[in-house]
Every structure is written in structure tokens, then in C-alpha cells.
Design an enzyme around this catalytic site. Structure first.
Site, PDB file in Angstrom:
ATOM      1  N   SER A 199       1.847  -9.589  -0.663  1.00  0.00           N
ATOM      2  CA  SER A 199       1.490  -8.165  -0.670  1.00  0.00           C
ATOM      3  C   SER A 199       1.674  -7.498   0.683  1.00  0.00           C
ATOM      4  O   SER A 199       1.820  -6.286   0.769  1.00  0.00           O
ATOM      5  CB  SER A 199       0.054  -7.984  -1.153  1.00  0.00           C
ATOM      6  OG  SER A 199      -0.821  -8.758  -0.362  1.00  0.00           O
ATOM      7  N   GLU A 228     -10.199   5.365   2.920  1.00  0.00           N
ATOM      8  CA  GLU A 228     -10.918   4.213   3.446  1.00  0.00           C
ATOM      9  C   GLU A 228      -9.881   3.153   3.793  1.00  0.00           C
ATOM     10  O   GLU A 228      -8.779   3.159   3.251  1.00  0.00           O
ATOM     11  CB  GLU A 228     -11.885   3.671   2.395  1.00  0.00           C
ATOM     12  CG  GLU A 228     -11.290   2.667   1.385  1.00  0.00           C
ATOM     13  CD  GLU A 228     -10.235   3.244   0.445  1.00  0.00           C
ATOM     14  OE1 GLU A 228     -10.155   4.490   0.335  1.00  0.00           O
ATOM     15  OE2 GLU A 228      -9.476   2.461  -0.161  1.00  0.00           O
ATOM     16  N   LYS A 248       0.814  -1.219   0.000  1.00  0.00           N
ATOM     17  CA  LYS A 248       0.000   0.000   0.000  1.00  0.00           C
ATOM     18  C   LYS A 248       0.848   1.270   0.000  1.00  0.00           C
ATOM     19  O   LYS A 248       0.439   2.300  -0.520  1.00  0.00           O
ATOM     20  CB  LYS A 248      -0.951   0.004   1.202  1.00  0.00           C
ATOM     21  CG  LYS A 248      -2.001  -1.100   1.175  1.00  0.00           C
ATOM     22  CD  LYS A 248      -3.021  -0.896   0.065  1.00  0.00           C
ATOM     23  CE  LYS A 248      -4.164  -1.907   0.153  1.00  0.00           C
ATOM     24  NZ  LYS A 248      -5.074  -1.816  -1.007  1.00  0.00           N
TER      25      LYS A 248
END
Lengths: 260, 398
Positions: free
Chosen positions: B378, B111, B89
């Protein structure tokens, strides 16, 4: 002349919103002709949606109540078909685009025409995406109502030129819901519209009191009230007709007392 | 008249289905992004941040024990879990928060599902001196309490969202509502390749570094392209980041792993490509889990980050054209893979990433030893330890 155009023909219009099927279909069905008799010039029926991103908490909760009580798009079409036998008041659906798209946009617009729905407002279809629904609306002979917002600025000309029925003028940033004060300077927005189009302008978002309705109607052709009515329905449930109609009468009087 | 719209289309998917109030905001973002994309100084600043702050490039690690154990294709792990803040991210938020700064914004909102995007946004905001508010479903603030506190430590304000299903989709709803109320000084930093154009494009562009590095690193190590790239898919940002570079390389299979929750035949799942249908929601035309009337379905996954009823529009197009394949992975398989990778390689993956590991476990034995699979890890799994313990019937309090 279409029913929607007639609503703005003689005097300033008061437009009432209810969430379809809140608290149940029977209540909405009874309420529509009564609101029309009490002075509502046009009625918006919200098709309840699981994720209404343009709504504040009051209408979000109404959507939850209506969906829990079993409201569906088909039940609301059937309801309007029955209501049409009792009243000539212009009716528009306020719906997010997904219920329209998944129903089949052409089929949805066709059903609107068959059941006596005069138009639709689709808040998550902006000008740039209007072809998603405009063709189907035109083919069915119903109006796709356009919206402008305080952020629209130079976009207003383009939107106003293509607007049909009436132009929904969003009074404030944010979502639907009662506001103590409407701080946007709306007059220049409306003037900008009128410079390029004679489309009737109705102002919505945040209007709750007769004073606000009068003020908004004084700079436009009508005022739209949603959350304040839905709050009454939340409070009185199936017995809401009396309080809602009293409120509609009061608001219609306020709108009519507005001078340009 | 020629439509000015139809922007940001991937086949028939994508678009800009948002209220008029927000249109000028997304257009402002689009213009700013186009300027920065071609601005050498912006690109240099971003490169510095990625290398000296996030720790890029991330490793491409040869998982020798896993390879031996499965007895088929060679398995490489792309270690996005080693990035600062513990997931991919950070790649996107460093780009978007830097962009916000160039746009003259002083506040970012976001969010978050599992909290990884929220933590990354809060981190970038702290670094670049921005105000930050994060919207997170109440259910997720409960199951990811640690990440909530982490965001607060970083100076962000966390708003638990109590509407709807109280998960990721509701957090997106609430962040959009907040943005519509305040956009002059605020940018919505969206965490996945979803939402209205230009978000799917911007997020993909900031994440495509993953696939670029995979290609370079694997060419250096093996002198060839992988046979398959596997990544988990919620909205789909890590998968799009890993896939994008390989889209023209048709010999490379691209496999997205969706959260099947309790199983694709059980209503408690979030397998959008497997079970969804075309709809228009959260600003985009794409695939969604929904009912016959277009009501968005309450979805479920053990992974808060994959617990989303839609998928990014570019993935919907890759699925339709067949360029990528999307497979369902259940909670049970993901938890098994979470434990497997921990024991086999000493790497605790995020429960999201464990969905990709689970499919690699199935696929590798059916492939030849000369073939290569790259699995995108990830994120790291520290945040999930308490939830996995609960899944196994062990109560620990984090």
C-alpha cells in the site's frame, strides 16, 4: 406531567451541566441537590467518554479527570439513585452513544428509569439514527432529547415534531465551550420550532455570562450552561460547591429577568 | 413512519452517528458525490489525474525471488508504493479534493496517522489550489517528523493533536470538531473507509481501482484470478480497494492483516477484529477495541497508520459474513517482513504494508506452486526507516 415538563412550566429554565464524577463521584453527588437548591431547574450529568467529539477542551478535560478518578456508567447510575432521595430536580444524562450501546441500549434506558434519570441527550445520534435509542427510551418511559443546530434549517420541522421533553437548541457551530459572542441569529430558529410544536426550547453551547444567559433566555424557554460550570469545578475541585452555587444563583436570576 | 436513516449500511454496520451540526454537511457531500459519480466530465477529469499525475495504473509485479524463497504459491505485489506521494492514499484524495472543488469548497481538512493521507491531501490541495489543514496526533508528529515537514512544504498547516492518546483516533476527533466549526467553505477529506456515511462508500469507490487493476493485470499475466488477496487493515482503505472487485469471486480468499502490536494477548495491540466488539463511534457502527463501558481503548502498533481502535463498517460486515478473514500480525513479524522484502526484492514497503507481507510469508509455503497470492504494497517505507532503525537499536536522526 413529567419532571422535565415541570421544569419549563412556570418560568424560564436554567439548565446546569456537570461531568459526572469530576473530580470524583462524591463531589458530583453533593453538588446536584445544591445546584437544584440554588436555582437549577434541570441538571444534565455528562457520562464521561474517552472521545467526546462534540466537546471543547474544558469538558474534554473534565472527562479525562472523571475517568481517571474511576467514574463508570454503573457508578453514575448508583449516584443518581442516591441523589434521587434528596431532590426532585429533573436529571438527564448527556452521553455519547457508544457507552449506551455497549451497556445494552434497553438495559441502559431501563436503569435510567429505575434510578430516576428522566431523559438522555445523545449528541452523536442525529434524527436519522434516533431509532437506535428511541424505542428503548419509550419502553422505559424516559425522554430522548432532540437537538437542532444553526445548520439544521429545513430539518428543524421534522426534528421539532418528534421532539420530546425539551428541544436542545445548539447556539453556535463547533463544539461546546465558552464563547465571547454568540453570532448565530437564534430567534428565527426558535420561531421555526414554535410554528410546528409547542416543545420548550433551551439554548446551549457558548453561554457563560449572565448577559448571554438573559439574551438567550429572552428568545427561548431556557438556557443551558456547561463549560462555565465545569471550569469552576476544575478550578475549585472538591470545594467547588460554594462558587458553583453562587454562579447558578446569578445565572438563574439572569434567565428569569429575560423577557420574551 | 419509514426511517429516512439507516443509510450506508453494510449488514448492520455503518450509519451516520454524528452531531446534528454536521448532518447537513454529510448530506451535502452525499448529494454532490451522487451527482459526480454519474457525471462523465468528473470521471474523465479524475481519470486524467490518476493516469497523468498519480501514475496509474500501478505495477503488478511478480516477486520471483520471494516466490522461490518461500517455495509455495506464486507471489505478486501490487505496487501502490509507486504512486505519486508513495501510497494508495492519493487515489482517494484526488477524488475527494476534486469533489470538494466541484462543491465550491476552498479549503480541505484531514486527519492523518502515519502522515501518508496527510501528505496526499496536502499534495492534491496544492495541485488544485485549495487551502489545507491536517490534524495529526502529537505522538505521530514525533514518529513521522519527515512527513510533517513534507506537508508543510506542500503548503499545508499541520496541527499536532495533544488530546487523548495523541494518535490517529484523536486526530479524527479533532478534524470532526474542526469541521463542525467550519463547513461552509470546508470539506473533511477522510482518509479511510470509515466515519459516517457517505465516507466509507466514497473512499471505497475511489480505492476500488486497486482491485480492478489487479484483476486485469493478473488475467493478462496468468489468465486467471488470484487464490488470495492480502492487504493490511487499519481503517481499511487499501484493503477495501484491493478486495472490492473480488467480493463476488468467491474462489478468491480475501485476507486483511491487523496490527497486533506486541501481541493479541498484550494490551498493546490494535487488532480490532480479533479483540474488538461492536460499538458506535466516529460516525459508524462497527467493531472497536473498547472496554465494557464503551470507552475506546488506547491501542498500539509500531505502525502509525494501523494504530486505530476501529475498522471500516464494510470490513466489519465482510468479517461477520466470513467473506474476508482478518488475521493479527505483530510488530516483530511486520519488522521482519519489512527487512525481508527490502533484501529479497529490493522493495522497502511501508511498515503498514509489511504486515501484509508478513502474513504472505506464512501463507505462501502452505499453498501449491500453481496458486497465486497478491499482496497489496500500500505504500513505500522511506518514512519508516528511522523508526525501524530505532526498533533495531540504531539511533539515526531523520
Amino acid at each position: 406531567m413529567s419532571r422535565i415538563e415541570k421544569a419549563f412550566e412556570k418560568e424560564k429554565a436554567f439548565i446546569a451541566f456537570v461531568t459526572g464524577g469530576d473530580p470524583d463521584i462524591e463531589t458530583t453527588e453533593a453538588l446536584i441537590p445544591q445546584m437544584a437548591a440554588a436555582g437549577a431547574d434541570l441538571i444534565e450529568i455528562g457520562i464521561p467518554f474517552s472521545d467526546p467529539i462534540a466537546e471543547g477542551i474544558v469538558i474534554q478535560e473534565a472527562d479525562v479527570r472523571a475517568l481517571r478518578a474511576g467514574a463508570t456508567t454503573d457508578k453514575l447510575f448508583d449516584m443518581v439513585r442516591r441523589v434521587r432521595q434528596k431532590t426532585d430536580v429533573p436529571i438527564v444524562f448527556m452521553t455519547y452513544v457508544n457507552p449506551v450501546y455497549t451497556y445494552g441500549t434497553e438495559r441502559f434506558a431501563q436503569r435510567c428509569a429505575e434510578c430516576g434519570v428522566d431523559g438522555m441527550i445523545v449528541p452523536d445520534v442525529p434524527f436519522e439514527e434516533r431509532e437506535e435509542v428511541s424505542g428503548a427510551c419509550a419502553a422505559a418511559g424516559i425522554e430522548l432529547i432532540s437537538m437542532i443546530a444553526p445548520t439544521s434549517r429545513e430539518r428543524i420541522d421534522r426534528i421539532a415534531r418528534q421532539a420530546r421533553g425539551f428541544l436542545y437548541c445548539v447556539s453556535s457551530l463547533g463544539v461546546t465551550g465558552v464563547r465571547n459572542q454568540i453570532t448565530t441569529n437564534i430567534r428565527p430558529m426558535i420561531r421555526q420550532v414554535k410554528a410546528v410544536s409547542d416543545i420548550p426550547c433551551a439554548i446551549g453551547f457558548g453561554i457563560a455570562t449572565p448577559g448571554q444567559a438573559q439574551e438567550m433566555a429572552s428568545c427561548a424557554d431556557g438556557a443551558i450552561v456547561g463549560s462555565a460550570i465545569v471550569k469552576l469545578i476544575a478550578r475549585y475541585g472538591r470545594d467547588c460547591a460554594g462558587p458553583v452555587c453562587d454562579y447558578v444563583r446569578e445565572m438563574k436570576a439572569a434567565v428569569m429577568s429575560a423577557t420574551a | 413512519m419509514k426511517m429516512e436513516g439507516n443509510k450506508g449500511r453494510y449488514g448492520s454496520y455503518g450509519g451516520q452517528y454524528i452531531p446534528e451540526t454536521l448532518m447537513p454537511a454529510v448530506q451535502e457531500l452525499e448529494e454532490a458525490y451522487e451527482r459526480c459519480k454519474n457525471d462523465a466530465q468528473f470521471q474523465q477529469e479524475l481519470k486524467e489525474l490518476l493516469e497523468n499525475y498519480a501514475g496509474r495504473p500501478s505495477l503488478l509485479y511478480y516477486a520471483e525471488k520471494m516466490t522461490r524463497d518461500l517455495g509455495g504459491a506464486k507471489i505478486y505485489l501490487k505496487r501502490e508504493d509507486l504512486n505519486h506521494t508513495g501510497s494508495h492514499k492519493i487515489n482517494n484524495v484526488l477524488g475527494q479534493v476534486l469533489l470538494a472543488k466541484k462543491m465550491g469548497k476552498t479549503r480541505v481538512i484531514a486527519e492523518t496517522g502515519a502522515g501518508q493521507h496527510g501528505v496526499a491531501t496536502a499534495t492534491a490541495a496544492a495541485l488544485m489550489g485549495m487551502e489545507c489543514e491536517v490534524f495529526m496526533g502529537k505522538e505521530d508528529t514525533d514518529r513521522q517528523a519527515l512527513n510533517c515537514y513534507r506537508m508543510e512544504l506542500l503548503g499545508a498547516k499541520v496541527h499536532p493533536v495533544t488530546s487523548g492518546t495523541m494518535t490517529l483516533k484523536d486526530a479524527v476527533n479533532e478534524t470532526m470538531r474542526e469541521w463542525a466549526a467550519r463547513m461552509d467553505d470546508t470539506l473533511y477529506v477522510l482518509g479511510s473507509v470509515m466515519g459516517p456515511h457517505p465516507f466509507p462508500m466514497i473512499v471505497r469507490d475511489f480505492q476500488k481501482v486497486i482491485g480492478k487493476e489487479i484483476k486485469e493485470q493478473l488475467l493478462a499475466a496468468e489468465g486467471k484470478l488470484p487464490d488470495a488477496v492480502i492487504a493490511c487493515v487499519g481503517g481499511g482503505s487499501n484493503a477495501m480497494g484491493a478486495f472490492y472487485e473480488f467480493i463476488p469471486d468467491t474462489s478468491v480468499r480475501l485476507i486483511g492483516c491487523e496490527a497486533a502490536g506486541l501481541g493479541v494477548d498484550n494490551p498493546k495491540n490494535a487488532a480490532t477484529v480479533t479483540n474488538g466488539s461492536v460499538g458506535i463511534f466516529h460516525g459508524m457502527k462497527s467493531l472497536f477495541c473498547q472496554d465494557e463501558y464503551g470507552q475506546i481503548a488506547p491501542v498500539y502498533s509500531i505502525s502509525a497508520g494501523l494504530d486505530y481502535p476501529g475498522i471500516g463498517p464494510e470490513h466489519a460486515n465482510l468479517a461477520e459474513t466470513g467473506r474476508a478473514q482478518y488475521v493479527p500480525v505483530t510488530d516483530d513479524e511486520a519488522v521482519g517482513a519489512f527487512e525481508y522484502l527490502s533484501r529479497t526484492e529490493g522493495i522497502i514497503p511501508a511498515i503498514e504494508s509489511a504486515h501484509a507481507v508478513a502474513y504472505a510469508k506464512k501463507l505462501a509455503p502452505s499453498m501449491g506452486k500453481e496458486q497465486i497470492i497478491v499482496v497489496n504494497i500500500s505504500g513505500r517505507g522511506d518514512k519508516d526507516v528511522a523508526a525501524i532503525a530505532r526498533y533495531r537499536g540504531v539511533e539515526i536522526f531523520d
